[in-house]
Design an enzyme around this catalytic site. Structure first.
Site, PDB file in Angstrom:
ATOM      1  N   SER A 163       0.540  -1.166  -0.112  1.00  0.00           N
ATOM      2  CA  SER A 163       0.039   0.023  -0.138  1.00  0.00           C
ATOM      3  C   SER A 163       0.891   1.152  -0.030  1.00  0.00           C
ATOM      4  O   SER A 163       0.317   2.441  -0.413  1.00  0.00           O
ATOM      5  CB  SER A 163      -1.197  -0.003   1.189  1.00  0.00           C
ATOM      6  OG  SER A 163      -0.130   0.175   2.545  1.00  0.00           O
ATOM      7  N   LYS A 175       0.740   4.541   6.967  1.00  0.00           N
ATOM      8  CA  LYS A 175       0.396   5.440   5.726  1.00  0.00           C
ATOM      9  C   LYS A 175       0.875   6.832   5.888  1.00  0.00           C
ATOM     10  O   LYS A 175       1.527   7.262   6.875  1.00  0.00           O
ATOM     11  CB  LYS A 175      -1.137   5.642   5.896  1.00  0.00           C
ATOM     12  CG  LYS A 175      -1.976   4.423   5.929  1.00  0.00           C
ATOM     13  CD  LYS A 175      -2.119   3.482   4.951  1.00  0.00           C
ATOM     14  CE  LYS A 175      -2.826   2.185   4.865  1.00  0.00           C
ATOM     15  NZ  LYS A 175      -2.649   1.208   3.784  1.00  0.00           N
TER      16      LYS A 175
END
Length: 310
Positions: A94, A164
């Site tokens: 990701s 993230k």
């Protein structure tokens, strides 16, 4: 021993079985010499025994101290993991190409203890805020991996943590329209870190198109691999509406530590330093109500002072 034997024979060769005077006077000297040799040998043996004993004591002392040294090392490692730096393993794609699956990063856990909060552009590790990892495979570490991860010598295999990039902080308005660009407080972001071939915004109805305002004490996060990241966009139905509470943040990832050929720092991209990006967030804090409250404080103090003087 040869000298002593000669002296004995000389003593019996004189008349009347008595030793001659010279032999008689020489005998003590011979015996003295023989005694000195014996004492020298005894002293040498004693020295060797002392050296052996000292060496043995040192060896025993080392093995006695070894468990203490290991214990101190484990305590220090645990303190470092808890308060300073911890290693984390990247479990998915990701964050490509900034981070690859299997990379190890070092996370700064110290600055949050001094009140530092996540800022735009930082790559952060945070605890799962509301079951974001549902359906993901669960790690099954062995006993050694569990111990090493507990003391921080290996990345944690059991903690439900995610990594993230922070896109927005409290007071920010973030929007994705069409394929992008992504905007923060009306300012378009130039995002060279986005995975090649991806668009900054995803065109779908599951969360890829959005306009949100981040509450105070929250952050909005997105993966650099925009079309392969289940981030804030796709968790807007949870209790935090896709936001991550600041108190869930473990720390900022500062270094790619492993593998060696990918070592490097993780700086904040320049796009987050552009002029005017923080204006709207500052305006949210300086709302009319807030300004009125700040202006009322000195008036109340002056009024109390006047009453006290009457």
């Amino acid at each position: 021993m040869g000298d002593v034997a000669v002296g004995a024979r000389s003593g019996h060769e004189g008349p009347e079985g008595q030793p001659e005077r010279p032999d008689d006077s020489a005998s003590p000297a011979v015996e003295d010499g023989s005694g000195s040799g014996s004492e020298s040998k005894d002293g040498s043996a004693a020295t060797e025994r002392a050296e052996r004993d000292a060496k043995s004591k040192k060896q025993r002392s080392f093995w006695k101290e070894l468990p203490i040294l290991i214990g101190i090392a484990l305590v220090l490692a645990l303190l470092i993991k808890t308060f300073l730096v911890q290693a984390f393993s990247i479990p998915s794609d990701s964050m490509q190409n900034t981070l690859q699956q299997g990379d190890r990063v070092l996370v700064d856990k110290l600055t949050p203890w001094f009140g530092s909060e996540p800022e735009r552009g930082e790559v952060v590790v945070f605890h799962d805020p509301d079951n974001w990892l549902a359906g993901e495979p669960t790690a099954n570490p062995n006993a050694l991996q569990t111990v090493l991860s507990w003391i921080g010598l290996m990345p944690s295999a059991e903690e439900k943590d995610l990594i993230k990039r922070v896109i927005g902080v409290g007071g920010d308005t973030i929007q994705c329209k069409g394929t992008g660009p992504l905007t923060v407080n009306g300012k378009a972001l130039n995002e060279p870190y986005v995975y090649p071939g991806n668009t900054p915004c995803s065109v779908d109805e599951e969360g890829g198109q959005f306009k949100v305002k981040v509450p105070e004490g929250m952050i909005w996060v997105m993966g650099d691999h925009r079309q392969n990241s289940r981030d804030s966009r796709y968790n807007q139905s949870d209790k935090n509406h896709g936001m991550v509470p600041v108190d869930k943040v473990v720390g900022r990832a500062i270094v790619k530590a492993w593998p060696i050929n990918r070592w490097g720092t993780l700086p904040v991209p320049d796009t987050f330093d552009q002029t005017g990006l923080s204006d709207q967030a500052a305006a949210a804090v300086s709302s009319p109500g807030a300004l009125a409250l700040v202006g009322a404080v000195p008036l109340v103090l002056v009024r109390r002072k006047r009453k006290a003087s009457k």
